[in-house]
Design a protein around this motif. Structure first.
Motif, PDB file in Angstrom:
ATOM      1  N   ARG A 158      -8.518   8.228 -11.511  1.00  0.00           N
ATOM      2  CA  ARG A 158      -7.922   7.818 -10.233  1.00  0.00           C
ATOM      3  C   ARG A 158      -8.990   7.399  -9.213  1.00  0.00           C
ATOM      4  O   ARG A 158      -8.976   7.816  -8.061  1.00  0.00           O
ATOM      5  N   LYS A 200      -3.796  10.195  -3.982  1.00  0.00           N
ATOM      6  CA  LYS A 200      -4.641  10.360  -2.810  1.00  0.00           C
ATOM      7  C   LYS A 200      -5.969   9.679  -3.044  1.00  0.00           C
ATOM      8  O   LYS A 200      -6.360   9.412  -4.162  1.00  0.00           O
ATOM      9  N   GLU A 201      -6.691   9.434  -1.979  1.00  0.00           N
ATOM     10  CA  GLU A 201      -8.036   8.864  -2.120  1.00  0.00           C
ATOM     11  C   GLU A 201      -8.962   9.850  -2.814  1.00  0.00           C
ATOM     12  O   GLU A 201      -8.928  11.047  -2.543  1.00  0.00           O
ATOM     13  N   THR A 202      -9.806   9.312  -3.686  1.00  0.00           N
ATOM     14  CA  THR A 202     -10.800  10.171  -4.333  1.00  0.00           C
ATOM     15  C   THR A 202     -12.185   9.914  -3.740  1.00  0.00           C
ATOM     16  O   THR A 202     -13.108  10.676  -3.971  1.00  0.00           O
ATOM     17  N   LYS A 203     -12.316   8.807  -3.007  1.00  0.00           N
ATOM     18  CA  LYS A 203     -13.621   8.395  -2.467  1.00  0.00           C
ATOM     19  C   LYS A 203     -14.631   8.136  -3.582  1.00  0.00           C
ATOM     20  O   LYS A 203     -15.839   8.266  -3.393  1.00  0.00           O
ATOM     21  N   ASN A 222      -0.280   4.634  -1.752  1.00  0.00           N
ATOM     22  CA  ASN A 222      -0.473   5.938  -1.123  1.00  0.00           C
ATOM     23  C   ASN A 222       0.400   6.996  -1.770  1.00  0.00           C
ATOM     24  O   ASN A 222       0.021   8.150  -1.897  1.00  0.00           O
ATOM     25  N   THR A 243      -4.654  -0.728  -8.579  1.00  0.00           N
ATOM     26  CA  THR A 243      -6.008  -0.273  -8.255  1.00  0.00           C
ATOM     27  C   THR A 243      -6.842  -1.496  -7.855  1.00  0.00           C
ATOM     28  O   THR A 243      -6.949  -2.435  -8.629  1.00  0.00           O
ATOM     29  N   ASP A 297     -10.790   4.999  -6.535  1.00  0.00           N
ATOM     30  CA  ASP A 297     -10.161   4.208  -5.470  1.00  0.00           C
ATOM     31  C   ASP A 297     -10.287   2.707  -5.718  1.00  0.00           C
ATOM     32  O   ASP A 297      -9.560   1.911  -5.100  1.00  0.00           O
ATOM     33  N   LYS A 341      -4.184   0.267   2.548  1.00  0.00           N
ATOM     34  CA  LYS A 341      -3.810   1.451   3.332  1.00  0.00           C
ATOM     35  C   LYS A 341      -3.028   1.051   4.572  1.00  0.00           C
ATOM     36  O   LYS A 341      -2.091   1.717   4.995  1.00  0.00           O
ATOM     37  N   TYR A 392     -18.654   6.452  -0.113  1.00  0.00           N
ATOM     38  CA  TYR A 392     -18.097   6.461  -1.473  1.00  0.00           C
ATOM     39  C   TYR A 392     -19.175   6.782  -2.512  1.00  0.00           C
ATOM     40  O   TYR A 392     -20.326   6.392  -2.351  1.00  0.00           O
ATOM     41  N   SER A 404       0.813  -1.214   0.000  1.00  0.00           N
ATOM     42  CA  SER A 404       0.000   0.000   0.000  1.00  0.00           C
ATOM     43  C   SER A 404       0.848   1.266   0.000  1.00  0.00           C
ATOM     44  O   SER A 404       0.396   2.321  -0.394  1.00  0.00           O
ATOM     45  N   ILE A 407      -9.220  -1.988  -0.206  1.00  0.00           N
ATOM     46  CA  ILE A 407      -8.704  -0.617  -0.128  1.00  0.00           C
ATOM     47  C   ILE A 407      -8.124  -0.361   1.258  1.00  0.00           C
ATOM     48  O   ILE A 407      -7.040   0.197   1.413  1.00  0.00           O
TER      49      ILE A 407
END
Lengths: 347, 347
Positions: B117, B59-62, B55, B143, B119, B316, B92, B51, B312
């Motif tokens: 991008r 960055k996370e896009t949700k 990272n 991904t 998540d 992380k 999300y 991860s 996911i």
């Protein structure tokens, strides 16, 4: 039409342009009272922010937001199809949310989409939506928006609808032309506007053909389930012994009504003709196949995206924003559940 | 199980860790040959990047991406419903794309989602998808991905499917138990896997009940349209005069088959019992109502999101990534198109 500017609002309220701008953007250093005054006046003057402000506010995300009441729904899934396809063709992706006919969820979802900084929003209102502060916020935050199918007059933006009144008129006129005189109308809750418009179309067709309107022939279901159609038709058969036509506001209600008619030994269409609304897939598969009104659902999605992208573009180019109301035409589909239209012999 | 690291690949190929890392990320300064060697080995060793790299990458896009073959489809629209609802509950949003059963479009859409991008990606493969480089790229780009319903063995990731074999077994067993001996199977193209698994279930049920398999009773349609069901059943009635049961791979094909049976004066279920697959809305509305196998479509969407979010999270937290294969159970629904199951009298 004169375009309202920030300056006009500032002058009328006797405050600075900066204060107006901050108020509209909900800055914490502006009092709630001032914000309220600015918002009311902006609304009244139909203030549309210039694109400069928009460009300053955020970059393009190339993402559109879509809020729809129900996904597992023949009409709406076709609308989504139209939206997603057109958007992708034009280089946009679509975040889809489902309000489940909940006003609360719809409000929350608007916030989610604004937080995500989508380039524009397409929404079809939930059955429960009777106040519109969440949509006013979208306008205030300068995010382009198009409302489809389930619309409201309270929000100034572009809209795409089916011409419900005309479609209902077509359906009822068809029943009248094949000889029906006592036509039951099975509809749903009169909010949002669609049901009301279809009722108006029903009444208008009766009036144009000199058939007196009898409100005891109108049955309003609370839901749109199959069973509601059965219940409504059972009640109609109990209340009246002379009905010869049924116009139901959805194909599923019409299908339920047909089941009730069969259970009462009524022949379709010999004793009672039935017509629905939407042309669902099931309508040509049931026995007898169901006459109905076809709605241009895919086209509705496509048009909504096209209007939204035009507005996004106009804002970028600092052009004036125009609001459109697009009414899409429907098509009568005659099947076995209504008697054939009598055709004049060629002479 | 030992976790494969970049170091392992580097040692085995005799190159540096940096080169391996760059090769996996498709850097232009690495030769195509090296990239190819690294990819093949990474695949073979089931290499899952840690991860940290993820990272670092973004960055996370949700936002989650979803690619589905068809939206206007009872099964898939329910799956989408499950996915969107569960994702929203977990914070999300979901970008939905429709491949329209096109391999080309599916490839393009994978690129769109990677560019955006997202998540994680949930995908159900198009009917045309027979090579998988686009999905290997998703794995290589680290991904998280879950494949649902239309899966492939060629990609290592978590998957959620209906237990198609068992479901088909259930359906055929039901026909056998009510006395059917000459059971027609109407299916579709055997790619993807679902049709094949259902055929296996059909054969297995016959074998377990000592009914010889006769491949002249299996009819493969090229499409899943209503008319295909009519055509297949017409052909079956022409080829055989002793059929007493039909198991169709979808409710719509079964509905077509029923129409063909009726047109040939066959009584359902007295002469021929019919069972479908999916429990579409139409199945309880047609006459006679259709026996079928209910698929947990909403649950499939929910489970897919849950697996994806777990991955996911694991990435992380730099935990090991595990791949799961979730097989969801189905439910037999007996209606009027099959003879009632004979129940033993209580003694």
């Amino acid at each position: 039409m004169k375009v309202t500017k920030l300056k006009d609002i500032a002058q009328l309220l006797g405050i600075s342009v900066t204060t107006v701008s901050k108020a509209l953007k909900d800055y914490p250093d502006i009092s709630e009272e001032t914000k309220q005054n600015v918002r009311v006046l902006a609304e009244k003057l139909n203030y549309k922010p210039s694109s400069l402000a928009v460009n300053f506010r955020n970059k393009e995300t190339k993402i559109l937001g879509l809020i729809i009441p129900e996904i597992v729904h023949y009409f709406f899934s076709n609308v989504i199809d139209g939206i997603i396809n057109e958007a992708e063709k034009m280089g946009y992706l679509v975040i889809t949310l489902q309000s489940n006919e909940s006003f609360e969820l719809e409000q929350k979802q608007i916030e989610l989409l604004l937080d995500q900084r989508v380039d524009g929003i397409i929404i079809s209102l939930s059955n429960q939506t009777k106040t519109f502060d969440h949509l006013k916020k979208v306008i205030r935050q300068e995010t382009p928006m198009v409302i489809i199918d389930r619309i409201t007059d309270e929000i100034n933006c572009s809209k795409v609808i089916i011409d419900d009144e005309k479609a209902a008129y077509q359906a009822v006129e068809h029943l009248i032309k094949i000889g029906c005189k006592r036509i039951v109308h099975i509809n749903g809750p009169l909010i949002p506007k669609n049901s009301m418009d279809r009722l108006i179309g029903y009444k208008k067709a009766l009036a144009d053909y000199n058939i007196p309107y009898d409100d005891s022939l109108v049955y309003s279901c609370e839901q749109f389930h199959y069973q509601d159609g059965i219940d409504a038709a059972n009640q109609a058969l109990k209340d009246h012994n002379d009905i010869d036509g049924i116009f139901a506001i959805t194909d599923l209600l019409a299908t339920g009504a047909m089941t009730a008619l069969k259970n009462h030994g009524k022949r379709i269409p010999e004793d009672v003709s039935v017509i629905g609304f939407s042309n669902w897939r099931l309508s040509e598969l049931i026995t007898p196949s169901l006459s109905t009104v076809e709605q241009p659902n895919f086209e509705m999605g496509k048009q909504a995206v096209s209007l939204l992208l035009n507005e996004i573009k106009a804002r970028k180019e600092e052009k004036m924003i125009e609001n459109f109301l697009v009414k899409l035409p429907t098509k009568l589909i005659e099947r076995a559940s209504t008697k054939p239209t009598v055709k004049a012999n060629p002479s």
